[in-house]
Design a protein around this motif. Structure first.
Motif: not given
Length: 297
Positions: A238, A240-241, A244
Motif C-alpha cells: 500500500e 506505493k499509493e 509515493p
C-alpha cells in the motif's frame, strides 16, 4: 455597435483567462493539499536485532523525515516484522536477506513487496577461526565434533538463519547441536573460545564487524546448502499509493557493503551515536541521496 461587440468579447476573453488561471491555482492547491495529507501519516520501519539493520534504517529514517514525514521504528524478530508488513503496521524493512527470507515473502506476497536490492551478493555461512588450519570446508568438521563439544553456536531460535544452520548439520551429517542465542551472545561465545585458541564453530556473514575484529574464515560449502545472499528493502504494497515519494526513494535505495561496515564499526567499537553516524553518511553522500529520492542517475 462593432465597438460594443469588441468590448464584450474582450471582457469575456479576460474572464475566461481569469477563470482558467483560478482553475489552475485551485488544482495546484488541491495537489499541494493532497501531498500534505499523505505526509500526515507515520512511516514505520521494522528493525531486527542485527547490527547490519541499524545503519540503513537510520539513514532511511533521516531521509524520510527530511521529506516531511513522521517516522517510527518497531523492534522485532524477522518473522514478526513480516507479519507487521503484511498487516500494514510496518511500512518498510531495510534488511531482508534473500533467499533465506523467501519463506516469509512467499507467505505474505499478497501484501509485501521486494522493493529494491540494497547490496549483495554477500559472504556468509559456517565460520571457524583461522587457527583451525585443517578445516577449510564444512565437511572437514566431520570427526571433529567432540573437540567442538558437539556445539554449533547459532542465532535466535525460530529465525531463518537458525533453520539454515540446522540444514548444514543435517546435510553434512554432523554430530553437533545448535545452541541458539542472540547475535551478541553467539559472538561472545566465539570470542571466549578464541581467547584460548580453542576450536569453535558458529555462523557468520557480511556485512559484519566480526570480520574486522576476529581472525576468522567462512568454510567452503561443497553441497551448496546455502545460496549466496543479497539484501533487499521490503515494503507493504500500500506504500506505493499512500506515500509515493517515500516508495520512490526506497525503490531506488542501495548502499555499499564497505560503507555499511565502516558505520557499524563507528557505532559498535567507537560508541558513536547511530543517528549521528547516519547523518554523517547522508551529508557526505548528497548526490546519491538526491538520486535515490528523484530516481535520477
Amino acid at each position: 455597435m462593432k465597438k460594443v461587440l469588441f468590448s464584450l468579447m474582450t471582457v469575456l476573453l479576460i474572464l475566461m483567462i481569469a477563470g482558467c488561471g483560478a482553475g489552475d491555482t485551485e488544482e495546484e492547491n488541491n495537489e499541494e493539499a493532497a501531498e500534505e495529507n499523505t505526509k500526515d501519516q507515520t512511516i514505520t520501519f521494522g528493525v531486527t536485532p542485527w547490527t547490519s539493520t541499524v545503519p540503513p534504517t537510520k539513514i532511511a529514517r533521516l531521509i524520510v523525515e527530511d521529506m516531511g514525514y513522521e517516522v517510527e521504528e518497531i523492534s522485532a524478530d524477522v518473522s514478526s516484522i513480516y507479519v507487521g508488513l503484511s498487516r500494514g503496521d510496518i511500512s518498510a524493512y531495510m534488511d531482508s536477506w534473500m533467499p533465506v527470507h523467501e519463506t516469509y515473502l512467499n507467505k505474505y506476497e499478497e501484501n509485501v513487496e521486494k522493493t529494491a536490492k540494497s547490496y549483495g551478493p554477500t559472504e556468509s555461512g559456517v565460520v571457524v577461526p583461522e587457527y583451525m588450519e585443517d578445516v577449510e570446508k564444512v565437511s572437514d568438521l566431520k570427526g571433529k565434533e567432540e573437540m567442538l563439544d558437539h556445539t554449533f553456536y547459532g542465532l535466535e531460535k525460530g529465525g531463518s538463519n537458525a533453520e539454515v544452520i540446522d540444514d548444514f548439520i543435517e546435510e553434512y551429517d554432523l554430530d553437533l547441536e545448535q545452541l541458539n542465542s542472540s547475535e551478541g551472545g553467539m559472538l561472545a561465545e566465539a570470542r571466549r573460545h578464541m581467547t584460548d585458541e580453542e576450536p569453535v564453530v558458529f555462523y557468520g556473514w557480511r556485512p559484519h564487524t566480526m570480520f574486522n575484529k576476529m581472525d576468522i574464515k567462512v568454510l567452503e560449502d561443497e553441497k551448496k546448502v546455502k545460496e549466496d545472499s543479497s539484501v533487499y528493502v521490503m515494503t507493504n504494497k500500500e506504500l506505493k499509493e499512500s506515500a509515493p515519494d517515500v516508495y520512490e526513494f526506497l525503490s531506488n535505495w542501495s548502499i555499499e557493503i564497505d560503507d555499511l561496515e565502516e558505520m557499524m564499526m563507528k557505532i559498535e567499537d567507537e560508541g558513536q551515536d547511530p543517528e549521528e553516524v547516519a547523518r554523517e553518511w547522508v551529508d557526505n553522500n548528497q548526490d546519491k541521496v538526491n538520486e535515490m529520492i528523484n530516481g535520477e542517475e
